[in-house]
Design an enzyme around this catalytic site. Structure first.
Site, short mmCIF file in Angstrom:
data_model
loop_
_atom_site.label_atom_id
_atom_site.label_comp_id
_atom_site.label_asym_id
_atom_site.label_seq_id
_atom_site.Cartn_x
_atom_site.Cartn_y
_atom_site.Cartn_z
N GLU A 125 -3.50 7.70 -5.67
CA GLU A 125 -3.58 7.03 -6.97
C GLU A 125 -4.76 7.59 -7.75
O GLU A 125 -5.82 7.81 -7.16
CB GLU A 125 -3.76 5.52 -6.75
CG GLU A 125 -2.54 4.90 -6.07
CD GLU A 125 -2.67 3.41 -5.81
OE1 GLU A 125 -3.69 2.81 -6.21
OE2 GLU A 125 -1.75 2.84 -5.21
N HIS A 138 -0.59 0.14 -10.03
CA HIS A 138 -1.35 -0.72 -9.09
C HIS A 138 -1.96 -1.93 -9.82
O HIS A 138 -3.18 -2.08 -9.89
CB HIS A 138 -2.44 0.09 -8.37
CG HIS A 138 -2.90 -0.59 -7.10
ND1 HIS A 138 -3.32 0.10 -5.99
CD2 HIS A 138 -2.98 -1.92 -6.76
CE1 HIS A 138 -3.66 -0.77 -5.05
NE2 HIS A 138 -3.47 -1.99 -5.51
N ARG A 168 0.86 -1.18 0.00
CA ARG A 168 0.00 0.00 0.00
C ARG A 168 0.89 1.23 0.00
O ARG A 168 1.89 1.28 0.73
CB ARG A 168 -0.93 0.02 1.24
CG ARG A 168 -2.12 -0.91 1.12
CD ARG A 168 -3.07 -0.43 0.01
NE ARG A 168 -4.22 -1.29 -0.23
CZ ARG A 168 -4.29 -2.21 -1.19
NH1 ARG A 168 -3.27 -2.44 -1.98
NH2 ARG A 168 -5.40 -2.90 -1.37
P1 NAD Z 1 -1.64 -10.74 4.74
O1 NAD Z 1 -2.66 -10.22 5.67
O2 NAD Z 1 -1.69 -12.16 4.34
O3 NAD Z 1 -0.18 -10.45 5.32
C1 NAD Z 1 0.20 -9.24 5.91
C2 NAD Z 1 1.33 -9.54 6.88
O4 NAD Z 1 1.80 -8.29 7.40
C3 NAD Z 1 0.88 -10.39 8.08
O5 NAD Z 1 1.73 -11.51 8.23
C4 NAD Z 1 1.02 -9.45 9.27
O6 NAD Z 1 1.42 -10.12 10.45
C5 NAD Z 1 2.10 -8.49 8.78
N1 NAD Z 1 2.12 -7.23 9.50
C6 NAD Z 1 1.08 -6.52 10.01
N2 NAD Z 1 1.55 -5.41 10.62
C7 NAD Z 1 2.90 -5.45 10.52
C8 NAD Z 1 3.93 -4.59 10.96
N3 NAD Z 1 3.68 -3.48 11.67
N4 NAD Z 1 5.22 -4.91 10.67
C9 NAD Z 1 5.52 -6.04 9.95
N5 NAD Z 1 4.56 -6.91 9.53
C10 NAD Z 1 3.27 -6.61 9.80
O7 NAD Z 1 -1.70 -9.78 3.45
P2 NAD Z 1 -1.25 -10.14 1.97
O8 NAD Z 1 -2.40 -10.77 1.26
O9 NAD Z 1 0.06 -10.80 1.99
O10 NAD Z 1 -1.12 -8.67 1.35
C11 NAD Z 1 -0.03 -7.84 1.72
C12 NAD Z 1 -0.26 -6.43 1.20
O11 NAD Z 1 -0.29 -6.45 -0.24
C13 NAD Z 1 -1.58 -5.79 1.64
O12 NAD Z 1 -1.36 -4.41 1.90
C14 NAD Z 1 -2.46 -5.91 0.41
O13 NAD Z 1 -3.48 -4.93 0.39
C15 NAD Z 1 -1.42 -5.68 -0.68
N6 NAD Z 1 -1.78 -6.16 -2.02
C16 NAD Z 1 -1.48 -5.36 -3.09
C17 NAD Z 1 -1.77 -5.79 -4.37
C18 NAD Z 1 -1.45 -4.92 -5.55
O14 NAD Z 1 -2.23 -4.87 -6.48
N7 NAD Z 1 -0.31 -4.26 -5.55
C19 NAD Z 1 -2.38 -7.05 -4.58
C20 NAD Z 1 -2.65 -7.84 -3.47
C21 NAD Z 1 -2.35 -7.40 -2.18
#
Ligand code: NAD
Length: 323
Positions: A261, A280, A232
């Site tokens: 964005e 994105h 994000r």
């Molecule tokens: P997820 O919930 O499976 O994993 C997130 C991880 O971050 C978890 O393991 C959590 O413990 C950890 N976390 C939370 N707070 C933290 C902190 N302060 N420090 C370190 N780690 C921390 O999520 P995901 O499905 O792996 O997605 C990850 C990110 O990617 C999200 O922000 C999601 O919105 C984004 N995303 C972006 C796209 C894109 O189009 N670019 C696509 C999919 C997901």
């Protein structure tokens, strides 16, 4: 018994739509645009949306019969979850659908940054061939620092290991032994920033992760590092990152997500040569679209047929208290 009304505000695959339409007790309709009108939403019992549909308080209060919402995305910043909770509207997301796509985009951004492919492409287009080009870098033997070892972070770590990279990670919500069991060394945040060649962000946007890259933490980064963000935009303070880059720090940056964005014309990131941008598109593949469509349809059906509510929002994770 009267049929349940499902309003869909986004594209779905033909297969997912057929599955929904095969349900005898479900009436499926589409909104005229991604932004449903109060008239369209007021009789809906369920919604399938994507991030282009903002479910804000005003709209939710018009949705008198709404009981279930699925966003066919993993992100959920577009939904007012507090109002949904107050109105007892159950909300689900589809975080499994785009793991592979987002992880593969991350690897492709890393490879593009280290081999400077966007810049080299421009050289060929402008008939400059190999004029003033720099040698690229191999991933082999480099250290990748993963911030956030959830679904996508773990897959990125695994793909990086296939390139024979060393992987370290910071995630305070995952036990150290879980990381060690997949060959990843757990470290503190600043330790990851200091020691990694490439740092890749895979955290949700929370009050804890907002601007975790800022002038204070940037001071600790390896000055030759590559910074990759496909999570994000607001995880990085873009203005403070741009200041550091102008001072010549960092080998390269690759960003799929931005604080605002689409990226504004006046963004301080724009004049930078060392940046690889994408608009994105982490989840923007045919496969992720097909999986998200199917999973969203299945969630609606499971809710109405069995009262099942999976991938609940807000998530049941400990970090969700910072949303
Ligand atoms: P997820 O919930 O499976 O994993 C997130 C991880 O971050 C978890 O393991 C959590 O413990 C950890 N976390 C939370 N707070 C933290 C902190 N302060 N420090 C370190 N780690 C921390 O999520 P995901 O499905 O792996 O997605 C990850 C990110 O990617 C999200 O922000 C999601 O919105 C984004 N995303 C972006 C796209 C894109 O189009 N670019 C696509 C999919 C997901």
């Amino acid at each position: 018994m009267s049929k349940k009304q499902l309003l869909v505000t986004c594209d779905l695959t033909t297969e997912a739509l057929a599955l929904l339409r095969s349900q005898a007790d479900l009436e499926v309709s589409f909104s005229k645009s991604r932004h449903p009108t109060p008239a369209e939403i007021q009789s809906a019992h369920a919604l399938i949306i994507r991030s282009g549909t903002r479910l804000h308080k005003e709209l939710l209060t018009k949705a008198k019969d709404l009981e279930f919402v699925v966003t066919a995305t993993s992100g959920f910043d577009h939904i007012d979850l507090k109002t949904c909770q107050e109105r007892q509207i159950r909300v689900s997301h589809c975080p499994e659908a785009n793991v592979e796509s987002a992880a593969q985009l991350t690897l492709s951004m890393i490879l593009n940054a280290l081999r400077q492919l966007p810049q080299l492409h421009q050289k060929v287009i402008k008939n400059h061939w190999r004029e003033n080009i720099k040698r690229g870098k191999e991933l082999t033997g480099m250290q990748l620092g993963v911030i956030g070892m959830g679904r996508i972070g773990r897959r990125v770590a695994q793909l990086a290991q296939a390139f024979q990279m060393t992987v370290v990670a910071h995630d305070p919500y995952v036990p150290a032994k879980d990381l060690q069991s997949v060959g990843v060394q757990p470290l503190g945040l600043i330790e990851v920033f200091k020691t990694s060649d490439i740092i890749s962000f895979h955290v949700p946007l929370t009050s804890e992760t907002k601007h975790m890259v800022n002038h204070r933490t940037l001071a600790h980064f390896n000055p030759e590092a590559w910074i990759i963000n496909t999570s994000r935009g607001a995880v990085i303070n873009e203005t403070e990152l741009a200041v550091k880059m102008r001072k010549g720090l960092f080998s390269g940056i690759a960003l799929d997500v931005f604080e605002k964005e689409p990226l504004p014309k006046e963004s301080p990131l724009r004049p930078q040569e060392k940046i690889v941008f994408s608009p994105h598109v982490g989840a923007y593949t045919e496969q992720a679209f097909a999986k998200a469509s199917r999973q969203a349809a299945e969630k609606v059906i499971s809710w109405f047929n069995k009262g099942q509510w999976t991938h609940r929002l807000p998530p049941e994770a400990e970090w969700a208290k910072y949303l």
